[in-house]
Scaffold this motif. Sequence first.
Motif, PDB file in Angstrom:
ATOM      1  N   THR A  17      61.524  -9.753  26.595  1.00 33.88           N
ATOM      2  CA  THR A  17      62.282  -8.871  27.003  1.00 33.88           C
ATOM      3  C   THR A  17      63.506  -9.460  26.868  1.00 33.88           C
ATOM      4  O   THR A  17      64.922  -8.981  26.310  1.00 33.88           O
ATOM      5  CB  THR A  17      62.735  -8.578  28.387  1.00 33.88           C
ATOM      6  N   THR A  24      67.835  -3.706  21.892  1.00 34.77           N
ATOM      7  CA  THR A  24      68.267  -2.038  22.726  1.00 34.77           C
ATOM      8  C   THR A  24      69.059  -1.768  22.375  1.00 34.77           C
ATOM      9  O   THR A  24      70.338  -2.410  23.058  1.00 34.77           O
ATOM     10  CB  THR A  24      66.980  -2.197  23.850  1.00 34.77           C
ATOM     11  N   VAL A  27      71.982  -1.714  26.009  1.00 35.30           N
ATOM     12  CA  VAL A  27      71.703  -3.514  25.872  1.00 35.30           C
ATOM     13  C   VAL A  27      72.228  -4.985  25.511  1.00 35.30           C
ATOM     14  O   VAL A  27      72.416  -5.407  24.845  1.00 35.30           O
ATOM     15  CB  VAL A  27      69.871  -3.694  26.462  1.00 35.30           C
ATOM     16  N   PHE A  29      73.172  -8.794  27.691  1.00 30.68           N
ATOM     17  CA  PHE A  29      72.587  -9.210  28.713  1.00 30.68           C
ATOM     18  C   PHE A  29      73.354 -10.172  28.843  1.00 30.68           C
ATOM     19  O   PHE A  29      74.134 -10.369  28.444  1.00 30.68           O
ATOM     20  CB  PHE A  29      70.829  -9.737  28.278  1.00 30.68           C
ATOM     21  N   LEU A 241      61.086  -2.086  26.576  1.00 24.30           N
ATOM     22  CA  LEU A 241      62.608  -2.561  26.229  1.00 24.30           C
ATOM     23  C   LEU A 241      62.104  -3.031  24.578  1.00 24.30           C
ATOM     24  O   LEU A 241      61.361  -3.135  24.314  1.00 24.30           O
ATOM     25  CB  LEU A 241      63.511  -3.300  26.175  1.00 24.30           C
ATOM     26  N   ASP A 287      65.894  -1.724  35.577  1.00 27.59           N
ATOM     27  CA  ASP A 287      66.533  -0.857  35.427  1.00 27.59           C
ATOM     28  C   ASP A 287      68.445  -1.259  36.056  1.00 27.59           C
ATOM     29  O   ASP A 287      69.205  -0.288  35.739  1.00 27.59           O
ATOM     30  CB  ASP A 287      66.503   0.009  35.709  1.00 27.59           C
ATOM     31  N   LEU A 290      71.050  -3.429  34.472  1.00 30.49           N
ATOM     32  CA  LEU A 290      71.508  -2.592  33.350  1.00 30.49           C
ATOM     33  C   LEU A 290      71.951  -1.919  33.668  1.00 30.49           C
ATOM     34  O   LEU A 290      72.697  -0.537  32.327  1.00 30.49           O
ATOM     35  CB  LEU A 290      70.281  -1.781  32.093  1.00 30.49           C
TER      36      LEU A 290
END
Length: 536
Positions: A17, A24, A27, A29, A241, A287, A290
């Motif tokens: 992930t 993705t 996305v 992080f 993802l 989720d 995100l």
Amino acid sequence: MTSGATTREPLTLFDTTLRDGAQTMGVDFSLADKTRIAALLDDLGIDYIEGGYPGANPLDTDFFAKRPPLRQARFTAFGMTKRAGRSAENDPGIAGLLSADAQAITFVAKSWDYQVHVALGCTLEENLDGITQSIAAAVKAGREALLDCEHFFDGYKANPAYALECAKTAYAAGARWVVLCDTNGGTLPHEIEEIVRAVSEHVPGSALGIHAHNDTEMAVANSLAAVRGGARQIQGTLNGLGERCGNANLVSLIPTLLLKEPYAHKFKLNVAIETLPLLTKISHTLDELLNRSPNRHAPYVGASAFATKAGIHASALMKEPKTYEHVPPESVGNKRRLLVSDQAGKSNILAELQRIGVSVDAKDPRVTRLLEEVKQKEALGYAYEGADASFELLARRVLGEVPDYFDIERFHVNVERRYDARGAFVIASEAVVKLKIGGEILISAAEGEGPVNALDLALRKDLGKYQGFISDLQLVDYRVRVFQGGTDAVTRVLIEFSEASGETWTTVGVSSNIIEASFQALLDAITYKLMKAGAK
């Protein structure tokens, strides 16, 4: 578990992930996000957590400066095999991987001869040499080594001898895992199983992994096919993802492996059956990080995964859940929902009333009245299967259990396009709400990012003696659907709120005017909060 449980084969789960999932669209992080997600994966019992690509960007480099405190999972770095024309000792990419604070290193190498020539621009022999030297360097440094054989299945179909040679070379050099990647995501399950079985004649299945992409909606099926073919490691991501259409979804794979045959009795996972109820919460937490709504229709963990709105189905479910549930919802941390809709019967209404803690006799005429009210409302465009709070308010109003906390005298929303102080055009929204609480008249005004935001701020700005009850309310999602198109179109608005405890609820409003529909949903949300808090 039966006495044969001790003979179950170990099946390893590898999560990517934080690396592949980070590709993705939409996305991004943060370092804190990565640390939080790694902890969630570790709590679940994932065997390997691939943290990213140290050296590729500052964030991943920082993440690997000191690995997160993991109790079970092996923290894994990702990078390329050495470049052609230089040794592993003189390759900066290899040096970055060896300096990362990680227990394992996953190298990626081309295993399709076409890709070697076109993408790498080197010879097939140089590519094999890069695999050998890179794996050997990691093993020499005391790291566990893995090789992702990129484009393996396309490569095997084009030139099986060379694709197989890449896998054999990695294993001979000391790779603990040789992972066969369906990088383009176009291979089908029967092909995956056949090819993995063929490879397992040269590389033992206990050292083979599968990395499937979801471009044909087959990533989960392909992962299971690879296991049937002999692979004993599955790579995937939380909530599927990944770049393009995503990766194999571990949230779907894990309960399937633990609860379905023949996998449940044949394989042993580090994820314990007792830990499985954490799955829904972990999926939804990702989720939330995100800033997106969970997929209601996700298998196992979605809000609709164990929901039914058909009356005959609901009646059967109340008698015996197995009639329409393939696993108990609580086994994955989810819950059963019998939805109320224009297709529902008394069984749905009674089940939903029971769920919200309302005890009423099945023969009570108010149940029939509530059912008719629901059907009339849904004929106008309301949808209560997605608006649990509005349904509870409707039900309790029919039962005479909702106080009149306040009355709305009027509201006004103004939207204008004007110049700001710098001379630029801006769209400004302002709302005014006049309401009555007891004998007191309160008028509140607010500006917002848009008309609904302004209306929400004005409505919650001063609720008199009830203000303390709504101080922790937060609007987290706003959805609009226009149907019965044309100049007289009807608009349905769904608004989701949360409170400090983490609980969320959704309300619905319907009108030919989107502001009025939004206002209905806002009023329901505030009334629901006051009722839930026991306001008098």
